[in-house]
Design a protein around this motif. Sequence first.
Motif, PDB file in Angstrom:
ATOM      1  N   GLY A  11     -11.145 -45.293   9.183  1.00  0.00           N
ATOM      2  CA  GLY A  11     -11.433 -44.387   8.079  1.00  0.00           C
ATOM      3  C   GLY A  11     -11.014 -42.939   8.292  1.00  0.00           C
ATOM      4  N   PHE A  12     -11.286 -42.121   7.309  1.00  0.00           N
ATOM      5  CA  PHE A  12     -10.969 -40.689   7.324  1.00  0.00           C
ATOM      6  C   PHE A  12     -11.752 -39.992   8.433  1.00  0.00           C
ATOM      7  CE2 PHE A  12     -11.871 -36.393   5.374  1.00  0.00           C
ATOM      8  CZ  PHE A  12     -10.593 -35.887   5.582  1.00  0.00           C
ATOM      9  N   THR A  13     -11.054 -39.214   9.241  1.00  0.00           N
ATOM     10  CA  THR A  13     -11.580 -38.489  10.409  1.00  0.00           C
ATOM     11  C   THR A  13     -12.004 -39.436  11.527  1.00  0.00           C
ATOM     12  OG1 THR A  13     -13.968 -38.336   9.870  1.00  0.00           O
ATOM     13  CG2 THR A  13     -12.501 -36.695   8.871  1.00  0.00           C
ATOM     14  N   GLY A  14     -11.724 -40.733  11.384  1.00  0.00           N
ATOM     15  CA  GLY A  14     -12.156 -41.712  12.377  1.00  0.00           C
ATOM     16  C   GLY A  14     -11.053 -42.101  13.334  1.00  0.00           C
ATOM     17  N   ARG A  47      -6.471 -33.819  14.553  1.00  0.00           N
ATOM     18  CA  ARG A  47      -5.411 -32.855  14.247  1.00  0.00           C
ATOM     19  C   ARG A  47      -5.037 -33.017  12.772  1.00  0.00           C
ATOM     20  NH1 ARG A  47      -3.964 -35.917  18.119  1.00  0.00           N
ATOM     21  NH2 ARG A  47      -2.203 -36.741  16.922  1.00  0.00           N
ATOM     22  N   LEU A  48      -6.060 -33.040  11.942  1.00  0.00           N
ATOM     23  CA  LEU A  48      -5.861 -33.349  10.525  1.00  0.00           C
ATOM     24  C   LEU A  48      -5.032 -32.299   9.801  1.00  0.00           C
ATOM     25  CD1 LEU A  48      -9.434 -34.703   9.733  1.00  0.00           C
ATOM     26  CD2 LEU A  48      -7.318 -36.034   9.844  1.00  0.00           C
ATOM     27  N   HIS A  49      -5.045 -31.066  10.296  1.00  0.00           N
ATOM     28  CA  HIS A  49      -4.281 -29.999   9.631  1.00  0.00           C
ATOM     29  C   HIS A  49      -2.780 -30.252   9.703  1.00  0.00           C
ATOM     30  CE1 HIS A  49      -4.414 -28.914  13.895  1.00  0.00           C
ATOM     31  NE2 HIS A  49      -3.317 -28.211  13.696  1.00  0.00           N
ATOM     32  N   PHE A 143     -16.906 -29.750  12.149  1.00  0.00           N
ATOM     33  CA  PHE A 143     -16.212 -28.535  12.583  1.00  0.00           C
ATOM     34  C   PHE A 143     -14.713 -28.723  12.765  1.00  0.00           C
ATOM     35  CE2 PHE A 143     -20.621 -27.874  14.030  1.00  0.00           C
ATOM     36  CZ  PHE A 143     -20.880 -26.656  13.420  1.00  0.00           C
ATOM     37  N   HIS A 144     -14.210 -29.947  12.583  1.00  0.00           N
ATOM     38  CA  HIS A 144     -12.792 -30.204  12.819  1.00  0.00           C
ATOM     39  C   HIS A 144     -12.094 -30.869  11.627  1.00  0.00           C
ATOM     40  CE1 HIS A 144     -14.291 -29.609  16.927  1.00  0.00           C
ATOM     41  NE2 HIS A 144     -13.056 -29.270  17.242  1.00  0.00           N
ATOM     42  N   SER A 149      -7.581 -31.284   4.215  1.00  0.00           N
ATOM     43  CA  SER A 149      -7.554 -32.704   4.564  1.00  0.00           C
ATOM     44  C   SER A 149      -8.508 -33.504   3.686  1.00  0.00           C
ATOM     45  CB  SER A 149      -7.924 -32.894   6.034  1.00  0.00           C
ATOM     46  OG  SER A 149      -7.001 -32.233   6.873  1.00  0.00           O
ATOM     47  N   THR A 150      -9.651 -32.909   3.366  1.00  0.00           N
ATOM     48  CA  THR A 150     -10.597 -33.562   2.469  1.00  0.00           C
ATOM     49  C   THR A 150      -9.970 -33.738   1.094  1.00  0.00           C
ATOM     50  OG1 THR A 150     -12.443 -32.571   3.670  1.00  0.00           O
ATOM     51  CG2 THR A 150     -12.909 -33.439   1.470  1.00  0.00           C
TER      52      THR A 150
END
Length: 237
Positions: A11-14, A47-49, A143-144, A149-150
Amino acid sequence: MGQTGCLLLHGFTGGAYEVNPLARYLREHTDWIISVPVLPGHGRHLRLHETNAVEWITYAEEELKRLYMYCDEIYVVGFSMGGLIAAYLTIHYPVKKLVLLSAAALYINPKQILSDVKTVFADTLRRKLNENEWFGHYKYKLFHTPIRSTREFRRLATYVVPLLPKIRVPVFIAQGQMDGIVPPKAARFVYDRVGTYQKRLYLSKSSKHLICYGSDCDQLFHEIAFFLKQEKVPDNG
């Protein structure tokens, strides 16, 4: 009979850890080729950015195509945002069956989050905050995760959800009723919209968002394996 493959998407951020328990179960109970890629920008160190929704889908497509080099039949499993990507792949490629775990067609369950926040607050008063599982899991992500990204995640959901009626293959939909991220009603939302009569709905009374770590995960994994192996899937709506 040819080789079977199974692609599992987190999933997202996972990261792969979100679906690894199911991947281990399938490796132990089948002779399938199991692939658990980590999407760009995801994993233990976010490193979503540096990434976007198109790159997430493209990477998953590349992994699916790699599986097709070795497999005649492929099943796709998607957790949370990975469920959206899995649905996209199923629509655009000859995927045999689809499994959606806590699929993020809808998101944020305020009632359960409030309950979890109360638990965090109580643990804070007892000075046990670092022992709280919920806090430990989401503290790093809070915090990351860039706002951009959202937006990319929501952009993906906005694009894929209207395509659900195009899904014609058998679908297994699982949802935890204690999920604080994806509302439990999302499972029925997806069930009602997928364009196949061969679909199965599994609700876990005890699981939160990380459904592969729920107290009844062994039963869930058994049901998923049975679904993927059976010839015809009855509608249990």
